[in-house]
Design a protein around this motif. Sequence first.
Motif, mmCIF file in Angstrom:
data_model
loop_
_atom_site.group_PDB
_atom_site.id
_atom_site.type_symbol
_atom_site.label_atom_id
_atom_site.label_comp_id
_atom_site.label_asym_id
_atom_site.label_seq_id
_atom_site.Cartn_x
_atom_site.Cartn_y
_atom_site.Cartn_z
ATOM 1 N N SER A 490 9.314 82.664 22.308
ATOM 2 C CA SER A 490 9.196 82.299 20.893
ATOM 3 C C SER A 490 10.458 81.609 20.394
ATOM 4 C CB SER A 490 8.912 83.551 20.048
ATOM 5 O OG SER A 490 7.685 84.129 20.406
ATOM 6 N N SER A 491 11.599 82.081 20.901
ATOM 7 C CA SER A 491 12.863 81.453 20.532
ATOM 8 C C SER A 491 12.896 79.995 20.998
ATOM 9 C CB SER A 491 14.030 82.236 21.145
ATOM 10 O OG SER A 491 15.253 81.598 20.901
ATOM 11 N N GLN A 492 12.393 79.755 22.217
ATOM 12 C CA GLN A 492 12.357 78.393 22.744
ATOM 13 C C GLN A 492 11.381 77.524 21.948
ATOM 14 O OE1 GLN A 492 14.409 77.141 25.194
ATOM 15 N NE2 GLN A 492 13.538 75.206 24.494
ATOM 16 N N ILE A 493 10.250 78.139 21.534
ATOM 17 C CA ILE A 493 9.278 77.405 20.725
ATOM 18 C C ILE A 493 9.914 76.960 19.405
ATOM 19 C CG2 ILE A 493 7.155 77.664 19.355
ATOM 20 C CD1 ILE A 493 6.072 79.426 21.634
ATOM 21 N N GLN A 494 10.691 77.867 18.802
ATOM 22 C CA GLN A 494 11.364 77.527 17.545
ATOM 23 C C GLN A 494 12.350 76.373 17.738
ATOM 24 O OE1 GLN A 494 13.016 81.292 16.241
ATOM 25 N NE2 GLN A 494 11.395 81.509 14.713
ATOM 26 N N ARG A 576 5.938 64.580 25.019
ATOM 27 C CA ARG A 576 6.277 65.445 26.155
ATOM 28 C C ARG A 576 6.736 66.811 25.666
ATOM 29 N NH1 ARG A 576 8.455 60.831 28.753
ATOM 30 N NH2 ARG A 576 10.554 61.352 28.008
ATOM 31 N N LEU A 577 7.617 66.796 24.672
ATOM 32 C CA LEU A 577 8.123 68.057 24.129
ATOM 33 C C LEU A 577 7.004 68.833 23.427
ATOM 34 C CD1 LEU A 577 10.619 69.800 23.822
ATOM 35 C CD2 LEU A 577 11.182 68.583 21.712
ATOM 36 N N LYS A 578 6.108 68.123 22.780
ATOM 37 C CA LYS A 578 4.998 68.780 22.096
ATOM 38 C C LYS A 578 4.081 69.465 23.115
ATOM 39 C CE LYS A 578 1.609 68.022 18.442
ATOM 40 N NZ LYS A 578 0.993 67.031 17.530
ATOM 41 N N ARG A 579 3.828 68.779 24.247
ATOM 42 C CA ARG A 579 2.995 69.390 25.296
ATOM 43 C C ARG A 579 3.677 70.628 25.869
ATOM 44 N NH1 ARG A 579 1.901 63.896 26.602
ATOM 45 N NH2 ARG A 579 3.589 63.872 28.146
ATOM 46 N N GLU A 580 4.993 70.562 26.067
ATOM 47 C CA GLU A 580 5.740 71.731 26.547
ATOM 48 C C GLU A 580 5.601 72.892 25.570
ATOM 49 O OE1 GLU A 580 10.361 73.038 26.793
ATOM 50 O OE2 GLU A 580 9.906 71.046 27.612
ATOM 51 N N ASN A 581 5.692 72.591 24.278
ATOM 52 C CA ASN A 581 5.574 73.634 23.268
ATOM 53 C C ASN A 581 4.182 74.259 23.268
ATOM 54 O OD1 ASN A 581 7.769 74.498 21.809
ATOM 55 N ND2 ASN A 581 6.963 73.809 19.847
ATOM 56 N N GLN A 582 3.171 73.433 23.451
ATOM 57 C CA GLN A 582 1.799 73.948 23.489
ATOM 58 C C GLN A 582 1.607 74.885 24.684
ATOM 59 O OE1 GLN A 582 -0.253 70.183 23.493
ATOM 60 N NE2 GLN A 582 -0.553 70.185 21.261
ATOM 61 N N ALA A 583 2.231 74.537 25.822
ATOM 62 C CA ALA A 583 2.151 75.402 27.003
ATOM 63 C C ALA A 583 2.845 76.734 26.736
ATOM 64 C CB ALA A 583 2.784 74.708 28.207
ATOM 65 N N GLU A 585 3.230 78.130 23.801
ATOM 66 C CA GLU A 585 2.395 78.869 22.857
ATOM 67 C C GLU A 585 1.226 79.544 23.572
ATOM 68 O OE1 GLU A 585 1.531 75.762 20.130
ATOM 69 O OE2 GLU A 585 3.342 76.089 18.911
ATOM 70 N N SER A 586 0.709 78.898 24.602
ATOM 71 C CA SER A 586 -0.371 79.499 25.394
ATOM 72 C C SER A 586 0.133 80.731 26.135
ATOM 73 C CB SER A 586 -0.927 78.480 26.400
ATOM 74 O OG SER A 586 -1.519 77.404 25.726
ATOM 75 N N ARG A 587 1.376 80.639 26.641
ATOM 76 C CA ARG A 587 1.968 81.795 27.327
ATOM 77 C C ARG A 587 2.167 82.955 26.370
ATOM 78 N NH1 ARG A 587 7.206 79.841 30.368
ATOM 79 N NH2 ARG A 587 7.339 82.073 30.782
ATOM 80 N N VAL A 588 2.595 82.668 25.166
ATOM 81 C CA VAL A 588 2.766 83.729 24.156
ATOM 82 C C VAL A 588 1.423 84.398 23.874
ATOM 83 C CG1 VAL A 588 3.263 84.184 21.721
ATOM 84 C CG2 VAL A 588 4.832 82.792 23.071
ATOM 85 N N ALA A 589 0.385 83.568 23.697
ATOM 86 C CA ALA A 589 -0.948 84.104 23.410
ATOM 87 C C ALA A 589 -1.431 84.995 24.554
ATOM 88 C CB ALA A 589 -1.929 82.958 23.178
ATOM 89 N N ALA A 590 -1.075 84.616 25.798
ATOM 90 C CA ALA A 590 -1.513 85.397 26.962
ATOM 91 C C ALA A 590 -0.786 86.725 27.062
ATOM 92 C CB ALA A 590 -1.289 84.588 28.236
ATOM 93 N N LYS A 591 0.476 86.773 26.577
ATOM 94 C CA LYS A 591 1.267 87.992 26.687
ATOM 95 C C LYS A 591 1.117 88.925 25.481
ATOM 96 C CE LYS A 591 4.902 86.085 29.650
ATOM 97 N NZ LYS A 591 4.830 87.075 30.735
ATOM 98 N N THR A 592 0.819 88.362 24.313
ATOM 99 C CA THR A 592 0.741 89.170 23.103
ATOM 100 C C THR A 592 -0.451 90.110 23.180
ATOM 101 O OG1 THR A 592 1.758 87.389 21.835
ATOM 102 C CG2 THR A 592 0.605 89.086 20.595
#
Length: 615
Positions: A490-494, A576-583, A585-592
Amino acid sequence: MTLSPAERFAKSQSKTRFKATNDFADRYPFDLDEFQISGCHALEAGESVLIAAPTGSGKTVLGEFAISQALSTDRKAFYTTPIKALSNQKYQDLTTMFGAENVGLLTGDNSINSEAPIVVMTTEVLRNMLYANSSTLQNLGFVIMDEVHYLADRFRGAVWEETLIHLPESVQVVALSATVSNAEEFGEWLKVIRGNTKVIVTEKRPVPLYQHVLMGNKLLELFTENHKVNPEVLREERASFRSHKGDHFRDERIQRLTRPQVVEKLEREGLLPAIVFIFSRGACDQAVKQCLQSGLRLTTRDEREEIVSVIEERIHNLSESDLQVLGFSDWADSLSRGIAAHHAGLLPIFKEVIEELFQRNLIKVVFATETLALGINMPAKTVLLERLTKWNGEGHVPVTPGEYTQLTGRAGRRGIDIEGNAVILWSQDIDASSAAGLASTRTYPLRSSFKPTYNMTVNLIHQMGRERARRSLGSSFAQFQADKAVVGISSQIQKNTFALESMKPEFECHLGDFLQYAQKREEIKELEKGLKSKNRRARIVDEEAIARYRTELRSHPCHSCSDREKHARSAERYFRLKRENQALESRVAAKTNVIPRQFDAIASILEKRGYISGD
């Protein structure tokens, strides 16, 4: 050394404040270590304690103090272990220390004095008590969880987490763990679910451990004084590989010794008693048979007479027919020679006899599976590993650094040996550098293996209802670790989100919305990338879409911008950075809430099958 008035006052205050600790310490013929005193102080102050320390460092003193506290305040103490053999041994130890009338035992095989104020049990027994809301839990003050790092076990580890989560809040926990590198993280979780918890970490071994490699008949130090791999080991290894690959013979200097020869080598080097870890029950029994067939004898006449006396005293209740079926004659012969196998397939009374004889230095070598590394009080002068792989139930896997440390931790008897010795039996399958890396690694992270199961889900819903059960599983160490990972992601997403906003001025265009224009270019690029993999009909559809997008691009206001390609490069970095962020966010959703979501899925299946109601 003369103490200042302030130091004398502080010392007197400590004695007054921690009277129970001081009275308890007086029982021992030696001074308690600093980490032991710190743990006792925390327990006396009403906190739980997590202690991560090497094998043989004296962690169990904290458990013994917790038991004495329970007895002095008319409360109960439960001592849990991962295996029956350790429970049986701990029962004997505590009976000697606190009296048979005060100690009980509960395992799958035994139920002795189950309502005693001190009860030793396997962790599964306590977990089942919690699910059944057993009356035995009344007035429980302390739970000592030995080998708590076992919660990382992929098959049984969840039991430790279930127990820690569902113990009443009033119970103080004493968690005894082998050395793990993330003890503080585990302690943080314990604080969340158990309240005030003192985390104590020490890597100090009471007896120093030296690492060796047995190469043929040569016993070599694995490391030099400056902690580098011994050059002689590397030279011998290279010579062995050359002779093995180049010609049809092997260098006699490096020929692997037989098991009896290995034992004889250890005896000549003064390295007995020893534990030889083999990782196979059948191989342990075969090793004993090989030693008997070779005529190996490691005991004196007086020792043999003492061994026979112990055997006769302990097995007198077994009939002749039973003894014959159990292969008693060969077993007793091997013990009289100072040789034994130790594994879960042995009759419990046979294991107890072996453990007693080994502790009395009458058994000189034990061929054992890894269960012997789980806290059983059988320290040796030397531990030898035949190989660095083991069967995990599904395949042969390398021994981990944590497992290696746990196994070799048996070496070095406190108060007897001035040093312990770990020996790796070299073979063509063992790379010396890899072995050195295994022996020198000091990072053993504790990772949760917790996953909701059908049985767990039914029990929890029956005991506390679906919603409360779901919340309790959200308190697991597995979810705690997943959430901590989410914090970093989440910190990296921010950071990425901030960077995305700061990039927008780079492609601002006075003619129109360049991001809209760049998006169409991205869509064209993606469609072109996939053309080769499409069939003819799909390719025609995509080609028509590409032509349409190109027409839209040419008619877009930004198409005629003089800085169009400069803006486009900035926009590509943005996407590119937006796609990285979306990935991310998907990881966060999978772990939450991953554990509660697994619970929901299992509960849904159980509900459809009619095993639980939907209420």
